[in-house]
Design a protein around this motif. Structure first.
Motif, PDB file in Angstrom:
ATOM      1  N   LEU A 434      -8.346   8.756 -10.403  1.00 52.49           N
ATOM      2  CA  LEU A 434      -7.986   7.874  -9.708  1.00 52.49           C
ATOM      3  C   LEU A 434      -7.339   6.474 -10.355  1.00 52.49           C
ATOM      4  CD1 LEU A 434      -9.584   7.339  -5.645  1.00 52.49           C
ATOM      5  CD2 LEU A 434      -7.848   8.856  -7.113  1.00 52.49           C
ATOM      6  N   ARG A 435      -7.759   6.862 -11.929  1.00 49.18           N
ATOM      7  CA  ARG A 435      -7.473   5.893 -12.805  1.00 49.18           C
ATOM      8  C   ARG A 435      -5.900   5.523 -12.601  1.00 49.18           C
ATOM      9  NH1 ARG A 435      -7.960  10.311 -16.665  1.00 49.18           N
ATOM     10  NH2 ARG A 435     -10.556   9.414 -16.894  1.00 49.18           N
ATOM     11  N   SER A 436      -5.102   6.806 -12.011  1.00 50.65           N
ATOM     12  CA  SER A 436      -3.509   6.715 -12.336  1.00 50.65           C
ATOM     13  C   SER A 436      -2.600   5.409 -11.170  1.00 50.65           C
ATOM     14  CB  SER A 436      -2.520   7.713 -12.293  1.00 50.65           C
ATOM     15  OG  SER A 436      -3.038   8.362 -10.770  1.00 50.65           O
ATOM     16  N   LEU A 437      -3.892   4.864 -10.175  1.00 54.20           N
ATOM     17  CA  LEU A 437      -3.360   4.159  -9.821  1.00 54.20           C
ATOM     18  C   LEU A 437      -2.961   2.905  -9.820  1.00 54.20           C
ATOM     19  CD1 LEU A 437      -5.960   5.160  -6.268  1.00 54.20           C
ATOM     20  CD2 LEU A 437      -3.837   5.627  -6.348  1.00 54.20           C
ATOM     21  N   TYR A 438      -2.358   2.820  -8.623  1.00 53.17           N
ATOM     22  CA  TYR A 438      -1.903   0.861  -9.195  1.00 53.17           C
ATOM     23  C   TYR A 438      -2.892  -0.580  -8.671  1.00 53.17           C
ATOM     24  CZ  TYR A 438       2.434   2.376 -11.903  1.00 53.17           C
ATOM     25  OH  TYR A 438       3.002   3.280 -12.393  1.00 53.17           O
ATOM     26  N   GLU A 439      -3.268  -1.006  -9.048  1.00 58.26           N
ATOM     27  CA  GLU A 439      -4.403  -2.181  -8.033  1.00 58.26           C
ATOM     28  C   GLU A 439      -3.657  -2.338  -7.224  1.00 58.26           C
ATOM     29  OE1 GLU A 439      -5.566  -5.653 -10.380  1.00 58.26           O
ATOM     30  OE2 GLU A 439      -7.297  -4.244 -12.565  1.00 58.26           O
ATOM     31  N   SER A 440      -2.025  -3.118  -6.776  1.00 53.02           N
ATOM     32  CA  SER A 440      -1.611  -3.711  -6.304  1.00 53.02           C
ATOM     33  C   SER A 440      -0.609  -2.863  -5.315  1.00 53.02           C
ATOM     34  CB  SER A 440       0.308  -4.119  -6.893  1.00 53.02           C
ATOM     35  OG  SER A 440       0.945  -3.006  -7.575  1.00 53.02           O
ATOM     36  N   GLU A 441      -1.786  -1.482  -5.458  1.00 48.03           N
ATOM     37  CA  GLU A 441      -1.058  -0.780  -4.327  1.00 48.03           C
ATOM     38  C   GLU A 441      -2.232  -0.986  -3.031  1.00 48.03           C
ATOM     39  OE1 GLU A 441       0.035   2.824  -4.940  1.00 48.03           O
ATOM     40  OE2 GLU A 441      -0.939   3.295  -6.801  1.00 48.03           O
ATOM     41  N   ILE A 442      -3.475  -1.234  -3.771  1.00 42.32           N
ATOM     42  CA  ILE A 442      -4.456  -0.812  -2.726  1.00 42.32           C
ATOM     43  C   ILE A 442      -4.819  -2.225  -2.306  1.00 42.32           C
ATOM     44  CG2 ILE A 442      -7.184  -1.147  -2.688  1.00 42.32           C
ATOM     45  CD1 ILE A 442      -6.646   1.214  -5.547  1.00 42.32           C
ATOM     46  N   ILE A 443      -4.613  -1.963  -0.476  1.00 41.94           N
ATOM     47  CA  ILE A 443      -5.197  -2.950   0.335  1.00 41.94           C
ATOM     48  C   ILE A 443      -6.647  -3.772  -0.041  1.00 41.94           C
ATOM     49  CG2 ILE A 443      -5.243  -3.734   2.920  1.00 41.94           C
ATOM     50  CD1 ILE A 443      -2.482  -2.188   2.718  1.00 41.94           C
ATOM     51  N   ARG A 444      -7.846  -2.093   0.594  1.00 42.99           N
ATOM     52  CA  ARG A 444      -8.621  -2.658   0.509  1.00 42.99           C
ATOM     53  C   ARG A 444      -9.757  -0.977   0.196  1.00 42.99           C
ATOM     54  NH1 ARG A 444      -7.239  -3.420   5.259  1.00 42.99           N
ATOM     55  NH2 ARG A 444      -7.073  -1.804   6.947  1.00 42.99           N
ATOM     56  N   ILE A 445     -11.136  -1.581   0.136  1.00 42.57           N
ATOM     57  CA  ILE A 445     -11.930   0.032  -0.548  1.00 42.57           C
ATOM     58  C   ILE A 445     -13.277  -0.214   0.707  1.00 42.57           C
ATOM     59  CG2 ILE A 445     -13.491   1.520  -1.505  1.00 42.57           C
ATOM     60  CD1 ILE A 445     -10.753   1.206  -3.894  1.00 42.57           C
ATOM     61  N   ILE A 481      -9.625   4.463   1.373  1.00 47.04           N
ATOM     62  CA  ILE A 481      -9.250   3.564  -0.237  1.00 47.04           C
ATOM     63  C   ILE A 481      -7.423   3.372   0.786  1.00 47.04           C
ATOM     64  CG2 ILE A 481      -7.783   3.784  -2.127  1.00 47.04           C
ATOM     65  CD1 ILE A 481     -10.169   5.739  -3.057  1.00 47.04           C
ATOM     66  N   THR A 482      -7.028   2.216   1.485  1.00 45.45           N
ATOM     67  CA  THR A 482      -5.924   2.100   1.964  1.00 45.45           C
ATOM     68  C   THR A 482      -5.118   1.576   1.501  1.00 45.45           C
ATOM     69  OG1 THR A 482      -7.482   1.300   4.282  1.00 45.45           O
ATOM     70  CG2 THR A 482      -5.849   0.437   4.166  1.00 45.45           C
ATOM     71  N   MET A 483      -4.460   1.853   1.125  1.00 45.24           N
ATOM     72  CA  MET A 483      -2.604   2.067   0.522  1.00 45.24           C
ATOM     73  C   MET A 483      -2.030   1.313   1.335  1.00 45.24           C
ATOM     74  SD  MET A 483      -4.646   3.879  -1.989  1.00 45.24           S
ATOM     75  CE  MET A 483      -3.119   4.441  -2.579  1.00 45.24           C
ATOM     76  N   LYS A 484      -0.849  -0.192   0.052  1.00 45.92           N
ATOM     77  CA  LYS A 484       0.336  -0.327   1.160  1.00 45.92           C
ATOM     78  C   LYS A 484       1.404   1.012   1.257  1.00 45.92           C
ATOM     79  CE  LYS A 484      -0.259  -5.406  -1.052  1.00 45.92           C
ATOM     80  NZ  LYS A 484       0.473  -5.292  -2.651  1.00 45.92           N
TER      81      LYS A 484
END
Length: 484
Positions: A434-445, A481-484
């Motif tokens: 999951l290193r490829s995820l962008y921080e800005s696209e994650i709302i909460r975990i 992991i909730t995403m935008k």
């Protein structure tokens, strides 16, 4: 009945797997019948096969316990199958509490004894043995719990199952042909099980094929199952009869106002019981070891016998809840589904250890079901240090590895990515994929079962999450992991 589907493979392949099945993921079925009375052998459902094969362990046990099969045949177990404690509502409640979304019985096994009230086969549970319509009673009980209803059909193999050529056995008596199948291959000498099912055997007669198809139509028309599961013998049935039987099932969808799924199996060397795409591929006591573009189903048993004893067998062991939960998670992450078998005793009671296994799965799903039901696979099935067995396919559970908390499986639903650790993590857990995820696209975990927003970071090592002090469940932990 409107015939939307023609009895041709190109027409039948246009049928779509029902959405309810794609969402359901987990079901339970039961191997329960005459074979549950002797309750002996490494595969209890094959007792009637081996009791007539001199030199087998079951033959020797049968002679010692019941008498020579020329004196005490399989039919003589029927009066002993009274099912005096059979409570379909209790069964259905146990299945529901396990988290299963669909359930049902083996409606007829290879042995030829029909478990529904049949007009086609007088050798049935409504007229003999328990004198109850087992399929009908379970259908009502299972639906009352809000689950989908299924039936499993093994009766294609009845043609090869009994030795009709041994005159001293009741299997050669035409009076019992309804149970043992019509007499054929009368000049044959004793063969091994492998030879019985090999090429060159006498093909089923038109009479047998008509009855095979008629039983399918009868059980489908009378009990309206949502899923019809077929065993290996389906591949030995005349092509036309298979096409006609499946067309009948699919064409009942409009009449029943429901979508029906069927399953089929793969044989060695790339052979299939049905053309791929006609139904859902089923793997017996096995799984895919990679993410597939198509949905598939595993049927396996709650017991720990080699490749499953399937029906109840005295002194059989059971799988751990952890193993069963991990089996479910691993399969779902790879586009699979789990059909778990339970073998009740001949009196109709479900063994306590089996109940504990099912209750344990249900307890885990009460917290984590959101990460299983209604999900789809992600772009990868998971990550972790444990290398899976490479064999894949049928009958590979004996090579199963034990997972660790560092083995991760992924599923997705809507804007949520679920990461499931197959064990109990420590204070932190890192998902390298999951290193490829962008921080800005994650709302909460969050962790399922805990409403606390968890602290996390993304760096070159991956997505690292701080765990809460209290872990809400055993066996596996799910992160949402909730995403935008």
């Amino acid at each position: 009945m409107d015939k939307i589907f023609k009895p041709t493979w190109n027409s039948l392949k246009t049928h779509q797997t029902p959405q309810w099945f794609l969402d359901a993921k987990f079901g339970i079925y039961t191997h329960w019948g005459i074979y549950s009375v002797p309750a002996w052998g490494s595969n209890g459902t094959w007792y009637p096969y081996y009791m007539y094969r001199e030199g087998s362990k079951i033959f020797n046990h049968h002679v010692k316990s019941w008498g020579h099969p020329s004196k005490f045949g399989y039919k003589d177990f029927i009066p002993l199958f009274t099912a005096k404690n059979f409570d379909p509502d209790e069964w259905a409640e146990i299945f529901k509490n396990s988290g299963a979304q669909f359930a049902g019985p083996v409606a007829e096994h290879h042995d030829g004894f029909t478990m529904w009230d049949s007009k086609i086969n007088k050798w049935n549970a409504a007229k003999m043995g328990p004198k109850r319509d087992v399929v009908g009673e379970l259908e009502k009980a299972i639906r009352s719990q809000g689950m989908m209803f299924m039936v499993a059909l093994h009766h294609a193999e009845n043609w090869w199952f009994y030795p009709h050529w041994i005159k001293e056995y009741d299997t050669s008596d035409p009076n019992y042909a309804g149970l043992y199948g019509p007499a054929h291959d009368l000049k044959k000498t004793e063969l091994t099980k492998e030879q019985e099912f090999s090429k060159g055997q006498e093909k089923p007669s038109k009479e047998f094929l008509e009855q095979w198809k008629g039983k399918i139509q009868e059980v489908v028309d009378n009990y309206r199952p949502d899923l019809v599961w077929f065993d290996f013998g389906l591949g030995k049935i005349h092509d036309r009869y298979r096409r006609e039987a499946i067309a009948h099932i699919y064409n009942r969808e409009k009449d029943f106002n429901k979508n029906i799924a069927i399953t089929y199996k793969e044989l060695p060397k790339g052979l299939f019981n049905l053309p791929p795409g006609v139904g859902v591929l089923d793997l017996e006591v096995g799984k895919m070891n990679y993410l597939t573009p198509h949905n598939w189903l595993t049927d396996t048993s709650v017991d720990a016998g080699p490749n499953g004893t399937w029906s109840y067998v005295k002194n059989v062991g059971y799988k751990s809840v952890e193993r069963l939960v991990h089996n479910l998670i691993d399969r779902v992450s790879k586009n699979g589904h789990l059909l778990l078998n339970v073998g009740p005793r001949s009196d109709g009671t479900i063994p306590n250890q089996a109940k504990k296994c099912l209750a344990g799965i249900g307890k885990w799903l009460d917290i984590n079901g959101e990460a299983i039901f209604g999900t789809t696979s992600w772009q990868i099935f998971g990550e972790g240090p444990t290398e899976p067995d490479k064999s894949g396919g049928h009958f590979n559970e004996n090579n199963e590895v034990r997972f660790t908390a560092h083995d991760i499986r992924y599923t997705v639903k809507d804007n949520n990515l679920y990461a499931i650790a197959l064990g109990q993590p420590g204070d932190q857990i890192t998902f390298s994929e999951l290193r490829s995820l962008y921080e800005s696209e994650i709302i909460r975990i969050r962790m399922l079962g805990n409403n606390q927003n968890l602290n996390w970071i993304i760096d070159d090592d991956g997505l690292t999450i701080d765990l809460p002090k209290k872990i809400p469940c055993e066996h596996a932990v799910s992160f949402k992991i909730t995403m935008k």
